[in-house]
Design a protein around this motif. Structure first.
Motif, PDB file in Angstrom:
ATOM      1  N   ASP A 147      -4.239  -6.644   5.341  1.00 47.53           N
ATOM      2  CA  ASP A 147      -2.895  -6.105   5.101  1.00 47.53           C
ATOM      3  C   ASP A 147      -2.899  -4.584   5.225  1.00 47.53           C
ATOM      4  N   ILE A 148      -3.936  -3.961   4.679  1.00 50.17           N
ATOM      5  CA  ILE A 148      -4.037  -2.498   4.733  1.00 50.17           C
ATOM      6  C   ILE A 148      -4.109  -2.037   6.184  1.00 50.17           C
ATOM      7  N   ALA A 149      -4.880  -2.724   7.002  1.00 48.93           N
ATOM      8  CA  ALA A 149      -4.980  -2.367   8.419  1.00 48.93           C
ATOM      9  C   ALA A 149      -3.648  -2.562   9.140  1.00 48.93           C
ATOM     10  N   GLN A 150      -2.949  -3.647   8.843  1.00 49.68           N
ATOM     11  CA  GLN A 150      -1.694  -3.969   9.530  1.00 49.68           C
ATOM     12  C   GLN A 150      -0.514  -3.108   9.067  1.00 49.68           C
ATOM     13  N   TYR A 151      -0.454  -2.776   7.796  1.00 50.93           N
ATOM     14  CA  TYR A 151       0.707  -2.067   7.233  1.00 50.93           C
ATOM     15  C   TYR A 151       0.326  -0.697   6.683  1.00 50.93           C
ATOM     16  N   ARG A 152      -0.652  -0.067   7.287  1.00 50.70           N
ATOM     17  CA  ARG A 152      -1.199   1.198   6.772  1.00 50.70           C
ATOM     18  C   ARG A 152      -0.117   2.240   6.477  1.00 50.70           C
ATOM     19  N   GLU A 153       0.805   2.469   7.395  1.00 50.43           N
ATOM     20  CA  GLU A 153       1.820   3.513   7.205  1.00 50.43           C
ATOM     21  C   GLU A 153       2.681   3.247   5.967  1.00 50.43           C
ATOM     22  N   ALA A 154       3.177   2.021   5.836  1.00 52.05           N
ATOM     23  CA  ALA A 154       4.024   1.671   4.682  1.00 52.05           C
ATOM     24  C   ALA A 154       3.227   1.744   3.386  1.00 52.05           C
ATOM     25  N   LEU A 155       1.981   1.267   3.421  1.00 56.65           N
ATOM     26  CA  LEU A 155       1.161   1.279   2.218  1.00 56.65           C
ATOM     27  C   LEU A 155       0.768   2.699   1.802  1.00 56.65           C
ATOM     28  N   CYS A 156       0.528   3.570   2.776  1.00 58.25           N
ATOM     29  CA  CYS A 156       0.215   4.971   2.444  1.00 58.25           C
ATOM     30  C   CYS A 156       1.414   5.649   1.793  1.00 58.25           C
ATOM     31  N   ALA A 157       2.610   5.416   2.335  1.00 52.76           N
ATOM     32  CA  ALA A 157       3.826   6.007   1.750  1.00 52.76           C
ATOM     33  C   ALA A 157       4.037   5.486   0.332  1.00 52.76           C
ATOM     34  N   TRP A 158       3.820   4.187   0.129  1.00 47.96           N
ATOM     35  CA  TRP A 158       3.953   3.575  -1.199  1.00 47.96           C
ATOM     36  C   TRP A 158       2.926   4.155  -2.166  1.00 47.96           C
ATOM     37  N   ALA A 159       1.678   4.273  -1.703  1.00 44.25           N
ATOM     38  CA  ALA A 159       0.622   4.825  -2.552  1.00 44.25           C
ATOM     39  C   ALA A 159       0.971   6.248  -2.987  1.00 44.25           C
ATOM     40  N   GLU A 160       1.372   7.088  -2.040  1.00 41.94           N
ATOM     41  CA  GLU A 160       1.721   8.482  -2.367  1.00 41.94           C
ATOM     42  C   GLU A 160       2.885   8.540  -3.345  1.00 41.94           C
ATOM     43  N   ALA A 161       3.894   7.679  -3.154  1.00 47.08           N
ATOM     44  CA  ALA A 161       5.054   7.663  -4.058  1.00 47.08           C
ATOM     45  C   ALA A 161       4.651   7.281  -5.479  1.00 47.08           C
ATOM     46  N   ASN A 162       3.520   6.585  -5.606  1.00 51.34           N
ATOM     47  CA  ASN A 162       3.035   6.160  -6.912  1.00 51.34           C
ATOM     48  C   ASN A 162       1.894   7.027  -7.431  1.00 51.34           C
ATOM     49  N   GLY A 163       1.683   8.187  -6.791  1.00 46.25           N
ATOM     50  CA  GLY A 163       0.717   9.156  -7.283  1.00 46.25           C
ATOM     51  C   GLY A 163      -0.710   8.941  -6.826  1.00 46.25           C
ATOM     52  N   LEU A 164      -0.941   8.042  -5.889  1.00 46.62           N
ATOM     53  CA  LEU A 164      -2.283   7.809  -5.365  1.00 46.62           C
ATOM     54  C   LEU A 164      -2.510   8.685  -4.141  1.00 46.62           C
ATOM     55  N   VAL A 165      -3.757   8.997  -3.875  1.00 47.32           N
ATOM     56  CA  VAL A 165      -4.147   9.715  -2.666  1.00 47.32           C
ATOM     57  C   VAL A 165      -4.712   8.664  -1.713  1.00 47.32           C
ATOM     58  N   PRO A 166      -3.961   8.299  -0.654  1.00 46.06           N
ATOM     59  CA  PRO A 166      -4.393   7.194   0.209  1.00 46.06           C
ATOM     60  C   PRO A 166      -5.834   7.293   0.704  1.00 46.06           C
ATOM     61  N   ARG A 167      -6.304   8.476   1.038  1.00 46.40           N
ATOM     62  CA  ARG A 167      -7.675   8.601   1.565  1.00 46.40           C
ATOM     63  C   ARG A 167      -8.730   8.310   0.498  1.00 46.40           C
ATOM     64  N   ASP A 168      -8.326   8.289  -0.767  1.00 47.29           N
ATOM     65  CA  ASP A 168      -9.256   7.992  -1.852  1.00 47.29           C
ATOM     66  C   ASP A 168      -9.214   6.534  -2.302  1.00 47.29           C
ATOM     67  N   VAL A 169      -8.298   5.740  -1.735  1.00 51.23           N
ATOM     68  CA  VAL A 169      -8.180   4.327  -2.105  1.00 51.23           C
ATOM     69  C   VAL A 169      -9.068   3.508  -1.170  1.00 51.23           C
ATOM     70  N   ALA A 170     -10.041   2.809  -1.742  1.00 57.81           N
ATOM     71  CA  ALA A 170     -10.930   1.958  -0.953  1.00 57.81           C
ATOM     72  C   ALA A 170     -10.167   0.732  -0.451  1.00 57.81           C
ATOM     73  N   ASP A 171     -10.397   0.365   0.799  1.00 55.44           N
ATOM     74  CA  ASP A 171      -9.704  -0.813   1.333  1.00 55.44           C
ATOM     75  C   ASP A 171     -10.348  -2.119   0.874  1.00 55.44           C
ATOM     76  N   LYS A 172     -11.571  -2.042   0.372  1.00 55.82           N
ATOM     77  CA  LYS A 172     -12.238  -3.236  -0.155  1.00 55.82           C
ATOM     78  C   LYS A 172     -12.424  -3.064  -1.648  1.00 55.82           C
TER      79      LYS A 172
END
Length: 102
Positions: free
Chosen positions: A16-41
Motif C-alpha cells: 500500500d505504501i508503494a502504491q499510494y506513497r503520495e497520499a500517505l506522505c501527505a496524511w503522515a505530514e498532516a498528522n505530525g509524522l516525518v514520512p522519511r522517518d516512517v519505516a515501510d515494514k
C-alpha cells in the motif's frame, strides 16, 4: 483503572505504501509524522484506543550524522514503535479506506 484495548481500523501494508506513497506522505505530514522517518515494514495501522484514533508505526532511528542506524547483527535498520493521535483521516488525503477490520 484498566487500559483500553486497541481495535485495528485500517492496516497499511508495504505494498500500500508503494502504491499510494503520495497520499500517505501527505496524511503522515498532516498528522505530525516525518514520512522519511516512517519505516515501510512491517506497515502502519490506524487503531481505535478508547475514544482516540491513533496511528501506530515504526520510526527509523538516526545517528548524530542523520543516517539511519543499522543493527549489524540483523542487517536491518533500527526502528522504534511509535504512536500518535490521528488528526486528519486517510480519506481526507485520497487514500481508499477499506473500513473497519477485525
Amino acid at each position: 483503572m484498566s487500559t483500553p484495548s486497541a481495535r485495528v481500523i485500517t492496516s497499511i501494508t508495504t505494498e500500500d505504501i508503494a502504491q499510494y506513497r503520495e497520499a500517505l506522505c501527505a496524511w503522515a505530514e498532516a498528522n505530525g509524522l516525518v514520512p522519511r522517518d516512517v519505516a515501510d515494514k512491517p506497515g502502519i495501522t490506524v487503531e481505535r484506543v478508547g475514544r482516540r484514533t491513533v496511528i501506530v508505526y515504526r520510526e527509523y532511528q538516526r545517528g548524530a550524522d542523520g543516517k539511519v542506524l543499522v543493527d549489524r547483527d540483523a542487517s536491518e535498520a533500527v526502528t522504534v514503535r511509535r504512536s500518535v493521535t490521528q488528526v486528519e483521516t486517510l480519506a481526507q488525503h485520497g487514500y481508499p479506506e477499506a473500513g473497519p477490520t477485525g
